[in-house]
Design a protein around this motif. Structure first.
Motif, PDB file in Angstrom:
ATOM      1  N   GLY A 167       0.722  -1.221   0.003  1.00 16.89           N
ATOM      2  CA  GLY A 167       0.008  -0.090   0.094  1.00 16.89           C
ATOM      3  C   GLY A 167       0.814   1.383  -0.050  1.00 16.89           C
ATOM      4  O   GLY A 167       0.199   2.279  -0.050  1.00 16.89           O
ATOM      5  N   VAL A 168       1.988   1.218  -0.010  1.00 17.20           N
ATOM      6  CA  VAL A 168       2.938   2.328  -0.116  1.00 17.20           C
ATOM      7  C   VAL A 168       3.788   2.402  -1.149  1.00 17.20           C
ATOM      8  O   VAL A 168       4.237   3.585  -1.543  1.00 17.20           O
ATOM      9  N   ALA A 169       4.584   1.177  -1.310  1.00 10.17           N
ATOM     10  CA  ALA A 169       5.865   1.202  -2.412  1.00 10.17           C
ATOM     11  C   ALA A 169       5.380   1.159  -3.680  1.00 10.17           C
ATOM     12  O   ALA A 169       4.457   0.838  -4.146  1.00 10.17           O
ATOM     13  N   SER A 170       6.241   2.250  -4.544  1.00 14.96           N
ATOM     14  CA  SER A 170       6.278   2.106  -5.976  1.00 14.96           C
ATOM     15  C   SER A 170       7.103   1.117  -6.611  1.00 14.96           C
ATOM     16  O   SER A 170       6.858   0.748  -7.700  1.00 14.96           O
ATOM     17  N   ARG A 171       8.075   0.756  -5.941  1.00 13.01           N
ATOM     18  CA  ARG A 171       9.195  -0.131  -6.328  1.00 13.01           C
ATOM     19  C   ARG A 171       9.220  -1.141  -5.317  1.00 13.01           C
ATOM     20  O   ARG A 171       9.273  -0.756  -4.331  1.00 13.01           O
ATOM     21  N   ALA A 172       9.953  -2.219  -5.695  1.00 13.49           N
ATOM     22  CA  ALA A 172      10.595  -3.411  -4.857  1.00 13.49           C
ATOM     23  C   ALA A 172      11.844  -3.711  -5.288  1.00 13.49           C
ATOM     24  O   ALA A 172      12.286  -3.782  -6.409  1.00 13.49           O
ATOM     25  N   VAL A 173      12.795  -3.850  -4.221  1.00  8.34           N
ATOM     26  CA  VAL A 173      14.056  -4.584  -4.314  1.00  8.34           C
ATOM     27  C   VAL A 173      14.370  -5.573  -3.246  1.00  8.34           C
ATOM     28  O   VAL A 173      14.113  -5.275  -2.115  1.00  8.34           O
ATOM     29  N   VAL A 174      14.303  -6.759  -3.802  1.00  5.12           N
ATOM     30  CA  VAL A 174      14.349  -7.828  -3.006  1.00  5.12           C
ATOM     31  C   VAL A 174      15.813  -8.353  -2.650  1.00  5.12           C
ATOM     32  O   VAL A 174      16.719  -8.469  -3.620  1.00  5.12           O
ATOM     33  N   ILE A 175      16.153  -8.466  -1.693  1.00  3.90           N
ATOM     34  CA  ILE A 175      17.533  -8.951  -1.065  1.00  3.90           C
ATOM     35  C   ILE A 175      17.533 -10.325  -0.417  1.00  3.90           C
ATOM     36  O   ILE A 175      16.700 -10.490   0.359  1.00  3.90           O
ATOM     37  N   ASN A 176      18.476 -11.221  -0.967  1.00  9.73           N
ATOM     38  CA  ASN A 176      18.619 -12.530  -0.471  1.00  9.73           C
ATOM     39  C   ASN A 176      20.129 -12.736  -0.379  1.00  9.73           C
ATOM     40  O   ASN A 176      20.651 -12.911  -1.083  1.00  9.73           O
ATOM     41  N   GLN A 177      20.179 -13.008   1.160  1.00 11.97           N
ATOM     42  CA  GLN A 177      21.668 -13.369   1.344  1.00 11.97           C
ATOM     43  C   GLN A 177      22.785 -12.321   0.945  1.00 11.97           C
ATOM     44  O   GLN A 177      23.738 -12.643   0.391  1.00 11.97           O
ATOM     45  N   GLY A 178      22.211 -11.222   1.292  1.00 12.44           N
ATOM     46  CA  GLY A 178      23.086 -10.015   1.040  1.00 12.44           C
ATOM     47  C   GLY A 178      23.412  -9.492  -0.416  1.00 12.44           C
ATOM     48  O   GLY A 178      24.067  -8.528  -0.656  1.00 12.44           O
ATOM     49  N   SER A 179      22.552 -10.121  -1.205  1.00 12.90           N
ATOM     50  CA  SER A 179      22.603  -9.682  -2.688  1.00 12.90           C
ATOM     51  C   SER A 179      21.033  -9.316  -3.409  1.00 12.90           C
ATOM     52  O   SER A 179      20.258  -9.873  -2.986  1.00 12.90           O
ATOM     53  N   VAL A 180      21.059  -8.321  -4.158  1.00  8.11           N
ATOM     54  CA  VAL A 180      19.892  -8.122  -4.838  1.00  8.11           C
ATOM     55  C   VAL A 180      19.440  -8.943  -5.808  1.00  8.11           C
ATOM     56  O   VAL A 180      20.317  -9.270  -6.890  1.00  8.11           O
ATOM     57  N   VAL A 181      18.322  -9.512  -5.859  1.00  8.90           N
ATOM     58  CA  VAL A 181      17.830 -10.548  -6.771  1.00  8.90           C
ATOM     59  C   VAL A 181      16.647 -10.006  -7.538  1.00  8.90           C
ATOM     60  O   VAL A 181      16.310 -10.742  -8.422  1.00  8.90           O
ATOM     61  N   PHE A 182      16.043  -8.849  -7.324  1.00 13.93           N
ATOM     62  CA  PHE A 182      14.966  -8.201  -7.876  1.00 13.93           C
ATOM     63  C   PHE A 182      14.935  -6.875  -7.814  1.00 13.93           C
ATOM     64  O   PHE A 182      15.192  -6.472  -6.584  1.00 13.93           O
ATOM     65  N   ASP A 183      14.818  -6.102  -8.950  1.00 18.14           N
ATOM     66  CA  ASP A 183      14.659  -4.678  -8.531  1.00 18.14           C
ATOM     67  C   ASP A 183      13.659  -4.066  -9.805  1.00 18.14           C
ATOM     68  O   ASP A 183      14.043  -4.092 -11.133  1.00 18.14           O
ATOM     69  N   ASP A 184      12.352  -3.973  -9.585  1.00 17.87           N
ATOM     70  CA  ASP A 184      11.398  -3.551 -10.348  1.00 17.87           C
ATOM     71  C   ASP A 184      10.176  -2.746  -9.898  1.00 17.87           C
ATOM     72  O   ASP A 184      10.106  -2.860  -8.569  1.00 17.87           O
ATOM     73  N   ASP A 185       9.119  -2.424 -10.610  1.00 19.92           N
ATOM     74  CA  ASP A 185       8.117  -1.729 -10.109  1.00 19.92           C
ATOM     75  C   ASP A 185       7.263  -2.826  -9.229  1.00 19.92           C
ATOM     76  O   ASP A 185       7.484  -4.147  -9.404  1.00 19.92           O
ATOM     77  N   ILE A 186       6.315  -2.151  -8.601  1.00 17.68           N
ATOM     78  CA  ILE A 186       5.436  -3.081  -7.548  1.00 17.68           C
ATOM     79  C   ILE A 186       4.612  -4.054  -8.505  1.00 17.68           C
ATOM     80  O   ILE A 186       4.251  -5.165  -8.218  1.00 17.68           O
ATOM     81  N   ALA A 187       3.914  -3.420  -9.551  1.00 22.84           N
ATOM     82  CA  ALA A 187       3.202  -4.334 -10.680  1.00 22.84           C
ATOM     83  C   ALA A 187       4.047  -5.570 -10.950  1.00 22.84           C
ATOM     84  O   ALA A 187       3.417  -6.647 -11.071  1.00 22.84           O
ATOM     85  N   ALA A 188       5.274  -5.445 -11.402  1.00 18.00           N
ATOM     86  CA  ALA A 188       6.218  -6.472 -11.661  1.00 18.00           C
ATOM     87  C   ALA A 188       6.333  -7.509 -10.473  1.00 18.00           C
ATOM     88  O   ALA A 188       6.356  -8.806 -10.802  1.00 18.00           O
ATOM     89  N   PHE A 189       6.553  -7.116  -9.368  1.00 18.71           N
ATOM     90  CA  PHE A 189       6.694  -7.742  -8.267  1.00 18.71           C
ATOM     91  C   PHE A 189       5.476  -8.763  -8.179  1.00 18.71           C
ATOM     92  O   PHE A 189       5.506  -9.723  -7.669  1.00 18.71           O
ATOM     93  N   ASN A 190       4.183  -7.875  -8.200  1.00 15.29           N
ATOM     94  CA  ASN A 190       3.225  -8.453  -7.729  1.00 15.29           C
ATOM     95  C   ASN A 190       2.862  -9.745  -8.781  1.00 15.29           C
ATOM     96  O   ASN A 190       2.013 -10.886  -8.489  1.00 15.29           O
ATOM     97  N   ALA A 191       3.141  -9.480 -10.077  1.00 21.82           N
ATOM     98  CA  ALA A 191       3.200 -10.531 -11.075  1.00 21.82           C
ATOM     99  C   ALA A 191       4.063 -11.725 -10.966  1.00 21.82           C
ATOM    100  O   ALA A 191       3.801 -12.773 -11.497  1.00 21.82           O
TER     101      ALA A 191
END
Length: 239
Positions: free
Chosen positions: A204-228
């Motif tokens: 309900g807040v974010a326009s983008r999502a950056v997913v971090i796993n074990q200290g590394s970025v594994v995803f960086d895109d807008d919320i629509a792409a994250f939700n999909a």
């Protein structure tokens, strides 16, 4: 300040706790007016990323810039003067001081010399703090303390706010109130970066999502792409 539209530039950041490496080449940008959710499981590196930006972690490699200004290796107070506010996970109120004393400790002009946030404006946005202004900060509930530290950060007139696990320990009702507040700040043009485990809260807040796993970025895109991307959410965020 630089005229760049990038509020934060993070490239190839490696951070350590002693001999233990916590971040592995973390890179992402935050544009002016963005609301970015740093998502990942507990221990993924979300909080370390915020601490690295704020000068509170041992960053040994990489680039960190705030509005075009180099920030890697700078002390936290210097980074704050560049316009960065940090709301820590453990809130850190001065428990024996009054609510108003806690607020006035954070008052300063912004990096551009502007004071858009005043005590009067804070009280209008946080009427609960006006009602409790003479009470000791330690007497407030966890949700009230969270509102207090966000209000205190705003009184520093930041250009960007970093929030570490802002929904942690809050009741569903208070969480909804906090979500609404962050939505209002975003609509007013505040740049936000939230390190969170609670994906629903961030949606309900974010326009983008950056997913971090074990200290590394594994995803960086807008919320629509994250939700999909159900497979991504299941792989990196499912309990």
């Amino acid at each position: 300040m630089s005229a760049t539209n990038d509020m934060l530039n993070i490239k190839g950041v490696d951070s350590f706790y002693g001999a233990s490496r916590a971040l592995f080449g973390v890179s992402f940008d935050v544009h002016r007016g963005d609301s970015v959710a740093l998502l990942g499981r507990n221990g993924a590196g979300k909080s370390t990323t915020l601490k690295s930006i704020m000068g509170l972690a041992d960053v040994r490699n990489g680039i960190i810039q705030v509005s075009g200004h180099p920030a890697r290796g700078c002390r936290p107070e210097h980074i704050a003067r560049l316009g960065v506010a940090y709301v820590p996970e453990d809130r850190q109120v001065f428990r024996r001081q009054s609510v108003e004393a806690n607020l006035t400790l954070g008052m300063k002009a912004g990096a551009d010399g502007v004071r858009e946030w005043t005590l009067e404006r804070v009280y209008s946005v946080f009427p609960m703090l006006w009602d409790a202004r003479r009470k000791g900060a330690g007497t407030l509930s966890g949700g009230q303390q969270q509102m207090l530290v966000i209000a205190r950060a705003l009184l520093g007139n930041p250009l960007i706010m970093l929030l570490d696990e802002p929904s942690q320990g809050l009741s569903p009702l208070v969480m909804d109130q906090l979500q609404l507040l962050l939505q209002q700040l975003r609509q007013a043009g505040m740049t936000l970066v939230l390190a969170e485990q609670n994906t629903r809260f961030c949606m309900g807040v974010a326009s983008r999502a950056v997913v971090i796993n074990q200290g590394s970025v594994v995803f960086d895109d807008d919320i629509a792409a994250f939700n999909a991307d159900e497979a991504l959410r299941h792989r990196y965020l499912a309990a």
